[in-house]
Design an enzyme around this catalytic site. Sequence first.
Site, PDB file in Angstrom:
ATOM      1  N   GLY A   1      -8.246 -44.626   0.710  1.00 23.25           N
ATOM      2  CA  GLY A   1      -7.012 -44.808   1.533  1.00 23.25           C
ATOM      3  C   GLY A   1      -6.317 -43.318   1.719  1.00 23.25           C
TER       4      GLY A   1
ATOM      5  N   GLY B   1      -7.578 -41.252   4.509  1.00 24.85           N
ATOM      6  CA  GLY B   1      -7.798 -41.002   5.917  1.00 24.85           C
ATOM      7  C   GLY B   1      -9.150 -40.064   5.882  1.00 24.85           C
ATOM      8  N   LEU B   2      -9.920 -40.337   4.913  1.00 20.35           N
ATOM      9  CA  LEU B   2     -11.161 -39.417   4.707  1.00 20.35           C
ATOM     10  C   LEU B   2     -12.551 -40.310   4.849  1.00 20.35           C
ATOM     11  CD1 LEU B   2     -10.493 -37.184   2.065  1.00 20.35           C
ATOM     12  CD2 LEU B   2     -10.503 -36.688   4.262  1.00 20.35           C
TER      13      LEU B   2
ATOM     14  N   ASP C   1     -15.912 -43.544  12.186  1.00 20.18           N
ATOM     15  CA  ASP C   1     -15.997 -43.507  10.616  1.00 20.18           C
ATOM     16  C   ASP C   1     -17.710 -44.003  10.341  1.00 20.18           C
ATOM     17  OD1 ASP C   1     -13.439 -42.545  10.804  1.00 20.18           O
ATOM     18  OD2 ASP C   1     -12.740 -43.833   9.143  1.00 20.18           O
TER      19      ASP C   1
ATOM     20  N   SER D   1     -13.199 -43.309   3.527  1.00 17.88           N
ATOM     21  CA  SER D   1     -13.860 -43.843   2.199  1.00 17.88           C
ATOM     22  C   SER D   1     -14.353 -45.251   2.468  1.00 17.88           C
ATOM     23  CB  SER D   1     -12.635 -43.972   1.211  1.00 17.88           C
ATOM     24  OG  SER D   1     -11.546 -44.875   1.346  1.00 17.88           O
TER      25      SER D   1
ATOM     26  N   ALA E   1     -15.741 -46.794   5.287  1.00 23.47           N
ATOM     27  CA  ALA E   1     -16.891 -46.563   5.859  1.00 23.47           C
ATOM     28  C   ALA E   1     -17.925 -46.247   5.032  1.00 23.47           C
ATOM     29  CB  ALA E   1     -16.683 -45.714   7.016  1.00 23.47           C
TER      30      ALA E   1
HETATM   31  C1  MEV Z   1      -7.777 -42.481  12.479  1.00 23.61           C
HETATM   32  O1  MEV Z   1      -8.576 -42.088  11.381  1.00 23.61           O
HETATM   33  C2  MEV Z   1      -8.237 -41.921  13.682  1.00 23.61           C
HETATM   34  C3  MEV Z   1      -7.240 -42.519  14.916  1.00 23.61           C
HETATM   35  O2  MEV Z   1      -7.575 -41.859  16.001  1.00 23.61           O
HETATM   36  C4  MEV Z   1      -7.598 -43.978  14.965  1.00 23.61           C
HETATM   37  C5  MEV Z   1      -8.703 -44.555  15.390  1.00 23.61           C
HETATM   38  O3  MEV Z   1      -9.572 -43.411  16.189  1.00 23.61           O
HETATM   39  O4  MEV Z   1      -9.530 -45.571  15.276  1.00 23.61           O
HETATM   40  C6  MEV Z   1      -5.709 -42.426  14.587  1.00 23.61           C
END
Ligand code: MEV
Length: 298
Positions: free
Chosen positions: A85, A87-88, A134, A90, A92
Amino acid sequence: MITCSAPGKIYLFGEHAVVYGECAIACAVELRTRVTATSSDTVTISSDLGTTGLDHEIHPYVSLAIEKMGAKKVSVEISSDIPVGSGLGSSAAVTIATLSAINLEFRLGHKNEEIARMGHEIEQKVQGAASPTDTFVSTFGGIVEIPSRRRLNMLECGVVIGNTNKGATPKKTAKLVKHVASLRGEYPEVIDPIIRTIGSFSKKGEILVKKKDYVSLGKLMNVNHGLLDALGVGTAELSALVYAARNAGAYGAKITGAGGGGCMVALTDSPREVASAIENAGGRAIISHFDQNGVKQE
Ligand code: MEV
């Protein structure tokens, strides 16, 4: 028994703008989630979160992956280097590694294109909305331009990730995407040019990646960070880590992912100095590298 691992990812450029059809560059990094699938009498899923059967609360991605592959008798064990959780990517990585391990364990014969597509469907189902970025990067690895999915040359310099330890959950991502949409609705003449400018970094970035021009890539990452801040997805904690990394000599540093917490990323040839500056500024630093491999059997 088959073990597969799949990588997490960072954005060099373009998060949020990609939602509006602009280009982004996403990169697999050497942080992996490993999943072992073993033919068994029942379904069990074991991770740091505990041991369950099919459980859409505790293990939603893995449960859906098992269901999607039609595996009724499988034991799945998960271990991961990727902070959850943050943003890296995880979720996916765990989804793709699970699909691949089951695919090989039961000799189902799915190609990686299908694994990536199924992974995206699972993310959409759990999160409500998800871009294919992702799951695509986790399946195929490398440095990828979105939306074309073109693979760019590899970069050899170091990547340092700084985690603010403030969760960037999928719910928060949706909230931040909505925030940008409402700002854009209110001030289209101000926000549209910002979004287009963020998109332009990837076009320039593609040439700079080819030349391995880390200095110029870093400069554009810094401008990208400023514009993400302008869109209101930055936080004081993220900026503290970004400035600490730059002051320690990073080529450039920016938010990676949706923002609002989660992680920043720095490009650098002195990863230890940058990592210690990030730690001194209150973050959790992870030294990593770009990874040209996507999902693979261990
Ligand atoms: C989130 O990791 C990236 C955003 O561009 C959302 C997305 O592309 O789905 C904020």
